[in-house]
Write a protein that holds these residues in place. Structure first.
Motif, PDB file in Angstrom:
ATOM      1  N   UNK A  53       0.832  -1.201   0.000  1.00 43.89           N
ATOM      2  CA  UNK A  53       0.000   0.000   0.000  1.00 43.89           C
ATOM      3  C   UNK A  53       0.858   1.240   0.000  1.00 43.89           C
ATOM      4  N   UNK A  54       0.418   2.265  -0.708  1.00 40.56           N
ATOM      5  CA  UNK A  54       1.180   3.494  -0.807  1.00 40.56           C
ATOM      6  C   UNK A  54       0.414   4.622  -0.157  1.00 40.56           C
ATOM      7  N   UNK A  55       1.122   5.486   0.541  1.00 42.68           N
ATOM      8  CA  UNK A  55       0.517   6.663   1.120  1.00 42.68           C
ATOM      9  C   UNK A  55       0.962   7.879   0.344  1.00 42.68           C
ATOM     10  N   UNK A  56       0.008   8.648  -0.141  1.00 42.31           N
ATOM     11  CA  UNK A  56       0.306   9.804  -0.969  1.00 42.31           C
ATOM     12  C   UNK A  56       0.174  11.079  -0.148  1.00 42.31           C
ATOM     13  N   UNK A  57       1.155  11.951  -0.236  1.00 44.96           N
ATOM     14  CA  UNK A  57       1.137  13.224   0.451  1.00 44.96           C
ATOM     15  C   UNK A  57       1.021  14.332  -0.571  1.00 44.96           C
ATOM     16  N   UNK A  58       0.043  15.204  -0.401  1.00 49.35           N
ATOM     17  CA  UNK A  58      -0.178  16.288  -1.350  1.00 49.35           C
ATOM     18  C   UNK A  58       0.000  17.628  -0.667  1.00 49.35           C
ATOM     19  N   UNK A  59       0.424  18.609  -1.458  1.00 47.92           N
ATOM     20  CA  UNK A  59       0.527  19.972  -0.990  1.00 47.92           C
ATOM     21  C   UNK A  59      -0.462  20.808  -1.778  1.00 47.92           C
ATOM     22  N   UNK A  60      -0.357  22.122  -1.729  1.00 46.09           N
ATOM     23  CA  UNK A  60      -1.305  22.976  -2.425  1.00 46.09           C
ATOM     24  C   UNK A  60      -1.253  22.715  -3.932  1.00 46.09           C
ATOM     25  N   UNK A  61      -0.065  22.528  -4.467  1.00 45.38           N
ATOM     26  CA  UNK A  61       0.077  22.182  -5.875  1.00 45.38           C
ATOM     27  C   UNK A  61       0.363  20.700  -5.972  1.00 45.38           C
ATOM     28  N   UNK A  62      -0.583  19.933  -6.523  1.00 49.11           N
ATOM     29  CA  UNK A  62      -0.440  18.489  -6.573  1.00 49.11           C
ATOM     30  C   UNK A  62       0.239  18.065  -7.866  1.00 49.11           C
ATOM     31  N   UNK A  63       1.348  17.379  -7.734  1.00 42.65           N
ATOM     32  CA  UNK A  63       2.042  16.801  -8.873  1.00 42.65           C
ATOM     33  C   UNK A  63       2.368  15.358  -8.531  1.00 42.65           C
ATOM     34  N   UNK A  64       2.708  14.554  -9.531  1.00 41.77           N
ATOM     35  CA  UNK A  64       2.904  13.133  -9.312  1.00 41.77           C
ATOM     36  C   UNK A  64       4.358  12.791  -9.030  1.00 41.77           C
ATOM     37  N   UNK A  65       4.547  11.797  -8.160  1.00 48.39           N
ATOM     38  CA  UNK A  65       5.877  11.291  -7.802  1.00 48.39           C
ATOM     39  C   UNK A  65       6.173  10.026  -8.594  1.00 48.39           C
ATOM     40  N   UNK A  66       7.423   9.799  -9.005  1.00 41.58           N
ATOM     41  CA  UNK A  66       7.745   8.537  -9.656  1.00 41.58           C
ATOM     42  C   UNK A  66       7.417   7.351  -8.757  1.00 41.58           C
ATOM     43  N   UNK A  67       7.127   6.254  -9.354  1.00 42.41           N
ATOM     44  CA  UNK A  67       6.829   5.043  -8.593  1.00 42.41           C
ATOM     45  C   UNK A  67       8.125   4.284  -8.336  1.00 42.41           C
ATOM     46  N   UNK A  68       8.329   3.847  -7.100  1.00 39.45           N
ATOM     47  CA  UNK A  68       9.516   3.086  -6.720  1.00 39.45           C
ATOM     48  C   UNK A  68       9.104   1.650  -6.420  1.00 39.45           C
ATOM     49  N   UNK A  69       9.753   0.678  -7.054  1.00 39.86           N
ATOM     50  CA  UNK A  69       9.548  -0.733  -6.737  1.00 39.86           C
ATOM     51  C   UNK A  69      10.911  -1.362  -6.496  1.00 39.86           C
ATOM     52  N   UNK A  70      11.066  -2.000  -5.330  1.00 48.11           N
ATOM     53  CA  UNK A  70      12.353  -2.552  -4.930  1.00 48.11           C
ATOM     54  C   UNK A  70      12.152  -3.988  -4.477  1.00 48.11           C
ATOM     55  N   UNK A  71      12.990  -4.894  -4.946  1.00 49.83           N
ATOM     56  CA  UNK A  71      12.888  -6.280  -4.522  1.00 49.83           C
ATOM     57  C   UNK A  71      14.082  -7.087  -4.992  1.00 49.83           C
ATOM     58  N   UNK A  72      14.270  -8.261  -4.383  1.00 52.17           N
ATOM     59  CA  UNK A  72      15.384  -9.119  -4.775  1.00 52.17           C
ATOM     60  C   UNK A  72      15.142  -9.677  -6.171  1.00 52.17           C
ATOM     61  N   UNK A  73      14.040 -10.420  -6.330  1.00 52.42           N
ATOM     62  CA  UNK A  73      13.609 -10.904  -7.638  1.00 52.42           C
ATOM     63  C   UNK A  73      12.301 -10.189  -7.958  1.00 52.42           C
TER      64      UNK A  73
ATOM     65  N   UNK B 199      14.206  -1.407  -9.103  1.00 51.18           N
ATOM     66  CA  UNK B 199      15.561  -1.892  -8.849  1.00 51.18           C
ATOM     67  C   UNK B 199      15.525  -3.182  -8.043  1.00 51.18           C
ATOM     68  N   UNK B 200      16.476  -4.064  -8.349  1.00 45.55           N
ATOM     69  CA  UNK B 200      16.576  -5.323  -7.637  1.00 45.55           C
ATOM     70  C   UNK B 200      17.715  -6.147  -8.195  1.00 45.55           C
ATOM     71  N   UNK B 201      17.958  -7.314  -7.601  1.00 48.02           N
ATOM     72  CA  UNK B 201      18.996  -8.188  -8.124  1.00 48.02           C
ATOM     73  C   UNK B 201      18.620  -8.663  -9.523  1.00 48.02           C
ATOM     74  N   UNK B 202      17.402  -9.188  -9.651  1.00 45.02           N
ATOM     75  CA  UNK B 202      16.848  -9.585 -10.947  1.00 45.02           C
ATOM     76  C   UNK B 202      15.545  -8.841 -11.148  1.00 45.02           C
ATOM     77  N   UNK B 203      15.435  -8.134 -12.262  1.00 41.29           N
ATOM     78  CA  UNK B 203      14.230  -7.356 -12.545  1.00 41.29           C
ATOM     79  C   UNK B 203      13.667  -7.785 -13.894  1.00 41.29           C
TER      80      UNK B 203
END
Length: 217
Positions: free
Chosen positions: A32-52, A66-70
């Motif tokens: 689950x992701x928690x999104x934090x917004x300010x007065x001007x809402x813009x999008x953040x890149x998505x980060x996915x991290x894992x071994x495989x 990013x990961x050992x095998x992606x």
């Protein structure tokens, strides 16, 4: 490899984004992701991290995996930053920035590809729209390239490939396998060893690598 991953992370800091981070859970699915917004809402890149790491689905923003095998099958609207030991890129991206030990590209790119790897292969099923910028030990290109190619490598292999634009390289060995066509100019360092025939090259130009002098202190 750590330096390459840090470099990609540094590039992400220049994107105009707000805070949204996803880290893969134990099942290999996004937590689950928690999104934090300010007065001007813009999008953040998505980060996915894992071994495989196996990623898929539609991402309406630039993303970092990013990961050992992606293994990536995502549809990324924006820049796909992917780094790891072994990468297999099968998705659809606007731009690709990839770095790894073994990098295999089968995906679709709407614009340019920037890649670095010990063994980098752009397979024949890859669909490219513009240019390739790559560095590595052994680089193999099998896909049609509509634009230009810029390569720095120990060895470049062009295999049954058609390149519409210019090819600019600095290599120790250039190997031509099968039917290779270069629509414009091949510019290469004069001391590069050429294996195979350059019959399909529109124009072949060579240059002398600049001599690098190191002054003792």
């Amino acid at each position: 490899m750590k330096k390459l991953i840090l470099a990609f992370g540094f590039l992400l800091t220049f994107l105009p984004v707000n805070v949204l981070a996803c880290v893969n859970g134990p099942e290999g699915t996004d937590a689950n992701c928690e999104e934090t917004t300010e007065q001007t809402q813009v999008e953040q890149p998505r980060f996915s991290i894992g071994d495989n790491l196996n990623t898929s689905g539609e991402k309406q923003r630039s993303s970092f995996f990013t990961g050992s095998t992606v293994t990536d099958n995502s549809l990324v609207t924006g820049v796909a930053f992917v780094a790891g030991n072994k990468l297999e890129l099968n998705g659809k991206y606007e731009y690709g920035f990839h770095a790894g030990n073994g990098v295999t590209i089968n995906g679709t790119y709407e614009k340019d590809v920037f890649a670095a790897g010990n063994n980098l292969v752009i397979e024949k099923d890859a669909k490219l729209a513009r240019d390739i910028f790559a560095a590595g030990n052994v680089i193999t290109i099998r896909a049609h390239v509509p634009g230009d190619v810029f390569i720095a490598a120990n060895k470049l292999v062009l295999e049954d490939v058609s390149i519409d634009g210019d090819v600019n390289i600095i290599v120790n060995t250039l190997e031509i396998k099968g039917e290779v066509k270069i629509g414009k100019t091949l510019t290469r360092n004069k001391d590069a060893k050429v294996v195979g025939e350059l019959a399909g090259v529109g124009k072949d130009e060579t240059y002398v690598k600049p001599e690098v002098k190191v002054n003792s202190i």
